[in-house]
Enzyme design. Structure first.
Site, mmCIF file in Angstrom:
data_model
loop_
_atom_site.group_PDB
_atom_site.id
_atom_site.type_symbol
_atom_site.label_atom_id
_atom_site.label_comp_id
_atom_site.label_asym_id
_atom_site.label_seq_id
_atom_site.Cartn_x
_atom_site.Cartn_y
_atom_site.Cartn_z
ATOM 1 N N LYS A 35 -12.401 9.530 -7.030
ATOM 2 C CA LYS A 35 -11.355 9.906 -7.987
ATOM 3 C C LYS A 35 -10.004 9.479 -7.432
ATOM 4 O O LYS A 35 -9.735 9.634 -6.247
ATOM 5 C CB LYS A 35 -11.393 11.428 -8.191
ATOM 6 C CG LYS A 35 -10.660 11.896 -9.418
ATOM 7 C CD LYS A 35 -11.317 11.417 -10.701
ATOM 8 C CE LYS A 35 -11.877 12.524 -11.556
ATOM 9 N NZ LYS A 35 -12.700 11.998 -12.644
ATOM 10 N N THR A 80 -17.336 11.890 -9.786
ATOM 11 C CA THR A 80 -15.930 11.843 -9.356
ATOM 12 C C THR A 80 -15.229 13.135 -9.776
ATOM 13 O O THR A 80 -14.301 13.591 -9.119
ATOM 14 C CB THR A 80 -15.199 10.611 -9.929
ATOM 15 O OG1 THR A 80 -15.096 10.724 -11.344
ATOM 16 C CG2 THR A 80 -15.910 9.318 -9.563
ATOM 17 N N ARG A 200 26.234 -10.950 8.178
ATOM 18 C CA ARG A 200 25.737 -10.820 6.802
ATOM 19 C C ARG A 200 25.275 -9.384 6.534
ATOM 20 O O ARG A 200 25.136 -8.580 7.478
ATOM 21 C CB ARG A 200 24.566 -11.785 6.563
ATOM 22 C CG ARG A 200 23.352 -11.469 7.427
ATOM 23 C CD ARG A 200 22.130 -12.303 7.088
ATOM 24 N NE ARG A 200 20.995 -11.880 7.919
ATOM 25 C CZ ARG A 200 19.766 -12.311 7.756
ATOM 26 N NH1 ARG A 200 19.468 -13.197 6.826
ATOM 27 N NH2 ARG A 200 18.790 -11.860 8.537
ATOM 28 N N GLN A 249 12.835 -10.805 11.483
ATOM 29 C CA GLN A 249 11.663 -10.900 12.354
ATOM 30 C C GLN A 249 11.880 -10.126 13.651
ATOM 31 O O GLN A 249 11.007 -9.387 14.105
ATOM 32 C CB GLN A 249 11.363 -12.385 12.697
ATOM 33 C CG GLN A 249 10.675 -13.164 11.604
ATOM 34 C CD GLN A 249 11.624 -13.817 10.596
ATOM 35 O OE1 GLN A 249 12.754 -13.374 10.400
ATOM 36 N NE2 GLN A 249 11.152 -14.861 9.923
ATOM 37 N N HIS A 277 18.188 -9.804 -0.577
ATOM 38 C CA HIS A 277 19.396 -10.607 -0.375
ATOM 39 C C HIS A 277 20.586 -10.083 -1.180
ATOM 40 O O HIS A 277 20.433 -9.645 -2.321
ATOM 41 C CB HIS A 277 19.127 -12.054 -0.797
ATOM 42 C CG HIS A 277 17.975 -12.682 -0.066
ATOM 43 N ND1 HIS A 277 17.936 -12.798 1.306
ATOM 44 C CD2 HIS A 277 16.812 -13.224 -0.512
ATOM 45 C CE1 HIS A 277 16.817 -13.386 1.668
ATOM 46 N NE2 HIS A 277 16.099 -13.643 0.578
HETATM 47 O O1 URC Z 1 16.098 -12.836 8.922
HETATM 48 C C1 URC Z 1 15.774 -13.803 8.212
HETATM 49 N N1 URC Z 1 14.574 -14.412 8.420
HETATM 50 C C2 URC Z 1 14.148 -15.474 7.687
HETATM 51 O O2 URC Z 1 13.037 -16.016 7.918
HETATM 52 C C3 URC Z 1 15.004 -15.924 6.667
HETATM 53 N N2 URC Z 1 14.912 -16.921 5.747
HETATM 54 C C4 URC Z 1 16.037 -16.881 4.989
HETATM 55 O O3 URC Z 1 16.292 -17.661 4.035
HETATM 56 N N3 URC Z 1 16.856 -15.882 5.405
HETATM 57 C C5 URC Z 1 16.233 -15.269 6.461
HETATM 58 N N4 URC Z 1 16.588 -14.216 7.215
#
Ligand code: URC
Length: 322
Positions: A35, A80, A200, A249, A277
């Site tokens: 469920k 269920t 940014r 990353q 973004h």
């Molecule tokens: O931190 C980021 N990693 C990316 O892989 C990436 N690619 C992108 O266009 N902007 C960013 N910013």
């Protein structure tokens, strides 16, 4: 070939091996049923002090036969609807300490009560009710929903397995910072139009989940808060100056590392970070008296789509080598 003996004389072995009118060319290699979206509010009443937990539960059972699928024989099916009732009755009998403990309890009940259930998998998602603080004092029975992040867990218990598989997670943790984020020195070729950004906006919607290798000495509530706080710490840094991020990353990796450092029972953690973004709006066509000189870094356009997507699972080395 279809068997021609009555279904009620089948042994368990036969149940798993008959093919009904289906073809023995095919085998069911995965099956479960249960469920979804079993919602409940549990109120623990300790005198005047009440505790409210609202959860949503998914149950999934795998049986030791597939005659329900192959033969249309329902004798083994724990409906269920009955699974839903077990969730309600278990909440009434035991209450809800943490999502993980409630899911473990439900798996245990399914396996103990029904010897033909091979595996039980239970997902519990918690609604973030928080006790209201009134002039610094915790309220006895009033709550506010603070949906900063959703908490969930999936517990799977397989009969005769050494230990349960416990995955816990958070999702929809939306964060934003206005500086201390850059993205420079990435691949330069004929496809690149994005300029280096030394400063940014960084915003993301964090989803993360992790597996517990052991539960010894573990407080599930504390562990979940530690993961959330570690992610926020590596995203935000100290309140005065923050923490520099060279990329999504790297921030992801730093947060996962901190979690593995802080919670020895976690053996791997995964994070999914969409890069939400915010782009500069071109105001250069307006008179300088209206919009000033230089780049506009005050009025930005939140871009709904597309977004970046960054994912990595970090595991302890002993496990990563397996
Ligand atoms: O931190 C980021 N990693 C990316 O892989 C990436 N690619 C992108 O266009 N902007 C960013 N910013």
């Amino acid at each position: 070939m279809a068997p021609n003996y009555p279904y009620n004389q089948l042994t368990n072995y036969e149940k798993t091996n008959v093919t009904g009118q289906g073809s023995s060319d095919y085998a069911i290699v995965e099956s479960y049923y249960g469920k979804s979206f079993v919602k409940l509010l549990h109120i623990a009443r300790a005198g005047k002090v009440h505790t409210a937990k609202e959860i949503e539960v998914d149950t999934r059972l795998t049986l030791n036969s597939t005659i329900d699928y192959t033969l249309g024989d329902n004798r083994d099916i724990v409906a269920t609807d009955s699974q839903k009732n077990i969730v309600y009755v278990t909440a009434k009998q035991y209450g809800i300490k943490s999502p993980e403990e409630f899911a473990l309890l439900l798996c245990d009940i399914f396996l103990r009560k029904y010897s033909h259930v091979n595996a039980a998998k239970v997902t519990v998602t918690e609604y973030p009710w928080q006790r209201i603080q009134m002039n610094g004092r915790p309220h006895n029975h009033a709550f506010v929903m603070v949906p900063a992040a959703e908490r969930w867990t999936t517990v799977q218990v397989t009969r005769n397995a050494k230990s349960p598989v416990i995955e816990s997670g958070l999702r929809n943790l939306r964060v934003l910072k206005t500086t201390q984020s850059a993205f420079v020195n990435f691949v330069k070729d004929e496809y690149r139009t994005l300029p280096d950004a030394a400063d940014r906006v960084f915003s993301t919607l964090v989803s993360s989940s992790w597996f517990y290798a052991s539960t010894s000495g573990l407080d599930f509530d504390k562990a979940w808060e530690t993961v959330r706080d570690s992610i926020l710490e590596k995203f935000a840094g100290n309140p005065e100056d923050g923490l520099f991020s060279p990329s999504v990353q790297h921030t992801l990796y730093e947060a996962e590392t901190l979690v593995l450092n802080r919670i020895p029972q976690v053996d791997s953690i995964v994070m999914d970070l969409p890069n939400k973004h915010y782009v500069e709006i071109d105001l250069s066509k307006f008179p300088k008296e209206m919009v000033g000189e230089g780049p506009n870094n005050e009025v930005l356009l939140p871009l709904d789509k597309p977004s970046g997507f960054i994912h990595a699972r970090l595991a302890r080395n002993s496990k990563a080598k397996l």
